[in-house]
Design an enzyme around this catalytic site. Structure first.
Site, PDB file in Angstrom:
ATOM      1  N   HIS A 243       0.870  -1.176   0.000  1.00  0.00           N
ATOM      2  CA  HIS A 243       0.000   0.000   0.000  1.00  0.00           C
ATOM      3  C   HIS A 243       0.903   1.220   0.000  1.00  0.00           C
ATOM      4  O   HIS A 243       1.542   1.469   1.019  1.00  0.00           O
ATOM      5  CB  HIS A 243      -0.898   0.013   1.229  1.00  0.00           C
ATOM      6  CG  HIS A 243      -1.681  -1.260   1.429  1.00  0.00           C
ATOM      7  ND1 HIS A 243      -1.141  -2.396   2.010  1.00  0.00           N
ATOM      8  CD2 HIS A 243      -2.964  -1.565   1.118  1.00  0.00           C
ATOM      9  CE1 HIS A 243      -2.065  -3.347   2.079  1.00  0.00           C
ATOM     10  NE2 HIS A 243      -3.183  -2.888   1.535  1.00  0.00           N
TER      11      HIS A 243
ATOM     12  N   HIS B 262      -8.488  -0.906   8.606  1.00  0.00           N
ATOM     13  CA  HIS B 262      -9.880  -1.320   8.450  1.00  0.00           C
ATOM     14  C   HIS B 262     -10.714  -0.820   9.639  1.00  0.00           C
ATOM     15  O   HIS B 262     -11.906  -0.568   9.502  1.00  0.00           O
ATOM     16  CB  HIS B 262     -10.004  -2.848   8.400  1.00  0.00           C
ATOM     17  CG  HIS B 262      -9.415  -3.456   7.175  1.00  0.00           C
ATOM     18  ND1 HIS B 262      -8.080  -3.792   7.082  1.00  0.00           N
ATOM     19  CD2 HIS B 262      -9.978  -3.796   5.980  1.00  0.00           C
ATOM     20  CE1 HIS B 262      -7.850  -4.319   5.887  1.00  0.00           C
ATOM     21  NE2 HIS B 262      -8.968  -4.325   5.204  1.00  0.00           N
TER      22      HIS B 262
ATOM     23  N   ASP C  71      -7.313   2.569  -1.629  1.00  0.00           N
ATOM     24  CA  ASP C  71      -7.759   1.392  -0.895  1.00  0.00           C
ATOM     25  C   ASP C  71      -9.263   1.559  -0.666  1.00  0.00           C
ATOM     26  O   ASP C  71      -9.842   2.630  -0.941  1.00  0.00           O
ATOM     27  CB  ASP C  71      -6.987   1.269   0.425  1.00  0.00           C
ATOM     28  CG  ASP C  71      -6.981  -0.148   0.986  1.00  0.00           C
ATOM     29  OD1 ASP C  71      -7.769  -0.991   0.501  1.00  0.00           O
ATOM     30  OD2 ASP C  71      -6.205  -0.431   1.910  1.00  0.00           O
TER      31      ASP C  71
END
Length: 348
Positions: free
Chosen positions: A179, A191, A262
């Site tokens: 990432h 998350h 993302d």
């Protein structure tokens, strides 16, 4: 076709998920009206090879171009295609450990594994894998990356970055490096909440950026990290930071390809979904990724999402030259045996 008869771009700058094993009428209508660049698949969408073929066909029939079909098939804990129909794949950390003992066999075993993954994806009509994970974890990092990374050693990760990307590309799969500019130093899982990464600019450039920089010339996509780097931008996480995307991702890393956010459903981001999507595009992401398959959220995003930019279209047209081109006849059983022999040799 990404253009209409007047040569105007009609493809929206988003990738959507769907809710189940088959499309609902509402999903079909939404996707036909929005014409997203692609779709991403999760375990909730996968029951069997025949069912998945049918779903992918339905998704592609909703749009006016050869839609990109995304999946996360890394291996280890992040693997959407699972037994009994698909092979259980080792996590990347195993190949990093082998490489640190024997560079030749470490690289070879990784390439065999990724060739097998690629063949499984291409057979299904999937052409984008959200892999490899090129993050470099620290001892104290969140376990969200953990064995998804090749190693904590920057040289190992950098050494395996290029062969992993090339293995996908040569076998018909567009890789997504993630990432950028690095999730390895994050103390929490993005998350669940926003990681705040208090490391110096030099650490980011001389450590985390190295693997990404080593593959920036390849025909790949890149996925942003939902992480806040106060030394670079004290207010905005990477996905929403125009300064960081310009200075580090486009500047220092020199990534010129398609940049995708993302998943904007993640709790690291705040605000409405329309604002998250709009601000991601304004910051410099070419495409917004929305994974949950929630119809109301997708409708909200669809109301504000622009079409793909002219610059992004050039990257997409380049990627079109590579995806799905898995033409080699391979003996899967022989490759699996060869891979197992190497893994057994090193105690895996």
């Amino acid at each position: 076709m990404y253009l209409n008869e007047d040569k105007k771009i009609i493809t929206s700058a988003c990738v959507f998920g769907c809710s189940g094993f088959e499309l609902t009428k509402d999903e079909e209508e939404l996707f036909k009206s929005v014409n997203p660049l692609g779709f991403i698949l999760f375990s909730r969408n996968i029951k069997s090879p025949s069912q998945l073929h049918e779903l992918i066909s339905s998704l592609r029939s909703c749009v006016m171009h050869n839609s990109f079909i995304f999946i996360d098939q890394e291996g280890g804990s992040v693997q959407r295609l699972t037994e009994p129909y698909w092979r259980k794949c080792p996590p990347f950390s195993i190949f990093g450990k082998i490489f640190e003992k024997d560079q030749v066999l470490g690289t070879k075993s990784l390439q065999i594994n990724l060739k097998l993954i690629s063949s499984e994806l291409v057979e299904l009509g999937i052409d984008v894998n959200c892999s490899p994970c090129l993050d470099i974890p620290r001892d104290h990092s969140s376990k969200v990356i953990d064995d998804r990374a090749f190693s904590q050693n920057k040289n190992t990760v950098t050494s395996l970055a290029r062969p992993s990307c090339l293995s996908f590309i040569y076998n018909g799969i567009v890789p997504v490096i993630k990432h950028v500019p690095g999730h390895g130093a994050c103390l929490v899982d993005s998350h669940k909440e926003l990681p705040v990464v208090n490391i110096s600019i030099s650490d980011i450039k001389e450590f985390d950026c190295l693997p990404f920089k080593s593959v920036s010339d390849l025909p790949v996509m890149a996925m942003t990290a939902h992480a806040l780097f106060p030394q670079l931008d004290k207010d905005n996480p990477v996905t929403l930071s125009k300064d960081l995307i310009n200075r580090i991702i486009r500047g220092h890393i020199n990534f010129k390809g398609l940049l995708i956010s993302d998943d904007i459903c993640m709790n690291a981001l705040k605000g409405t979904y329309s604002r998250r999507a709009t601000n991601s595009i304004k910051a410099g992401c070419d495409v917004v990724l929305h994974c949950s398959g929630d119809m109301y959220q997708m409708e909200e995003i669809a109301s504000v999402i622009p079409t793909i930019s002219q610059q992004a279209l050039k990257s997409i047209e380049q990627l079109d030259n590579y995806r799905g081109n898995f033409n080699a006849e391979i003996d899967k059983d022989s490759l699996k045996y060869e891979l197992s022999e190497i893994l057994d040799k090193f105690g895996f």
